[in-house]
Design an enzyme around this catalytic site. Structure first.
Site: not given
Length: 399
Positions: A122, A374
């Site tokens: 990703e 994150c």
């Protein structure tokens, strides 16, 4: 909060078997490697340097996807190149767009072994008013098993090649229509910053990451300044100083704890390279200064690492290091036992660090609703169940 996610899934199955192309891609090759490849197809030695420079311009500055578009190269040479090579990037399998504008791409890579399923990583683009940051992966999966990180629940499959790392930047520019052209050769770009903060530990794939970042930062190609490229590591100490010497980009440390006992749990790599060794490597990092500070990333986990005593010890540990501290509100993912610190506590933690003389911004969570924030990345090879997706939706709606 109303969850408004625009998701465009391409008409492909993420797990279908991928057959590697017979012709290798030139993406990820340096000028010297391009010249060598040209020699392999019979280009005269006297022409290789010039032809390699032409390829470099068309591939990395103009971003063309076919040799036929390289109009400064003769038709005969273009045909010869197309017969033996491609300029293919990783394949976009899916694109998700968050309600805050963050984009996440699922990219397919060759398995490298005939008959194996394709691998995926990703890549995330985060638009802001003054910049556009691309979060790039270095490995398929991860070997570090950080307990608060979603990527750590996916086992390491393999390292990415330099071409697959550079290819993520090129895919982003393709999708955002962000390449230079004749009208805007020096115009403002949408992708202005690159952070090696995606899937994997960059310093466990040192050579490929180095080669890729040197291409990304070359001012005759993709042209993203080394001051706008950040390499984040969980603390592979032997390669930290080497990264400063051989790559010269900005450094970020995934710190997350100020005591070895806790960091051993949160970041198991700490058992091999404890805090004292890690911080000494930071002090030795070439080029570190007040103008080129090292960023320390610190995820805020409720009742785990967010006390004022932790803040005080953090300031003490960083003494003598040109540093700034990024405080990261924990981004939830299905199955995690951790919770994000209360906002009041995050502000108190940040205020103490700021008053001690360090910049301590609190990172705004971006792309939580599409698992792009994150610590949330995980390739779709291991798909979320419907129950996990509902859990994610509930998490996003309660923030």
């Amino acid at each position: 909060m109303t969850l408004s996610t625009s998701q465009s899934l391409l008409e492909k199955t993420a797990l279908e078997t991928y057959v590697p192309p017979a012709r290798p891609s030139l993406i990820g090759l340096s000028r010297a490697e391009l010249a060598e490849a040209l020699g392999g197809i019979g280009v005269a030695a006297s022409q290789r340097k010039m032809r390699a420079q032409q390829l470099w311009h068309w591939m990395y500055f103009r971003g063309v996807q076919e040799f036929a578009e390289m109009t400064s190269i003769s038709k005969e040479m273009r045909s010869q190149l197309a017969e033996h090579f491609t300029v293919a990037r990783p394949e976009v399998v899916a694109e998700q767009i968050s309600n805050d504008g963050t984009r996440k791409w699922l990219l397919r890579l060759p398995s490298g072994v005939s008959g194996e399923k394709a691998h995926e990583v990703e890549c995330v683009y985060i638009p802001e008013t003054d910049r556009g940051t691309l979060c790039v992966s270095s490995q398929v999966g991860c070997t570090l098993n950080c307990s608060f990180c979603h990527t750590g629940t996916q086992k390491l499959v393999r390292n990415l090649t330099a071409g697959e790392i550079v290819g993520q930047v090129m895919v982003a520019r393709d999708r955002l229509n962000d390449w230079a052209d004749r009208e805007t050769p020096n115009g403002n770009r949408l992708v202005t910053n690159v952070v090696m903060m995606g899937m994997g530990e960059p310093l466990y794939n040192f050579d490929a990451v180095r080669d890729a970042l040197l291409i990304v930062s070359d001012n005759e190609g993709i042209g993203i300044s080394r001051r706008r490229v950040t390499l984040s590591t969980s603390g592979v100490v032997p390669n930290i100083v080497r990264a400063g010497e051989e790559i010269g980009v900005m450094l970020a440390i995934s710190l997350h704890a100020v005591r070895d006992e806790l960091r051993d749990e949160l970041v198991p790599l700490n058992r091999k390279y404890p805090l004292a060794e890690l911080l000494q490597a930071c002090r030795d990092y070439p080029g570190a200064s007040n103008a080129r500070r090292i960023t320390f990333e610190y995820v805020m986990l409720k009742d785990v690492n967010d006390s004022l005593d932790d803040a005080k010890l953090l300031v003490k540990l960083l003494s003598g290091i040109p540093a700034k501290i990024n405080l990261i509100p924990f981004n939830p993912w299905p199955g995690t036992a951790y919770k994000c610190s209360d906002w009041d506590q995050i502000e108190k933690f940040s205020e103490y660090i700021f008053n001690a003389g360090y910049s301590s911004p609190v990172r705004t969570p971006r792309g939580r609703d599409i698992l792009a924030a994150c610590g949330q990345l995980k390739s779709e090879t291991e798909k979320l169940t419907a129950r996990e997706r509902e859990a994610l939706r509930a998490m996003a709606m309660t923030d």
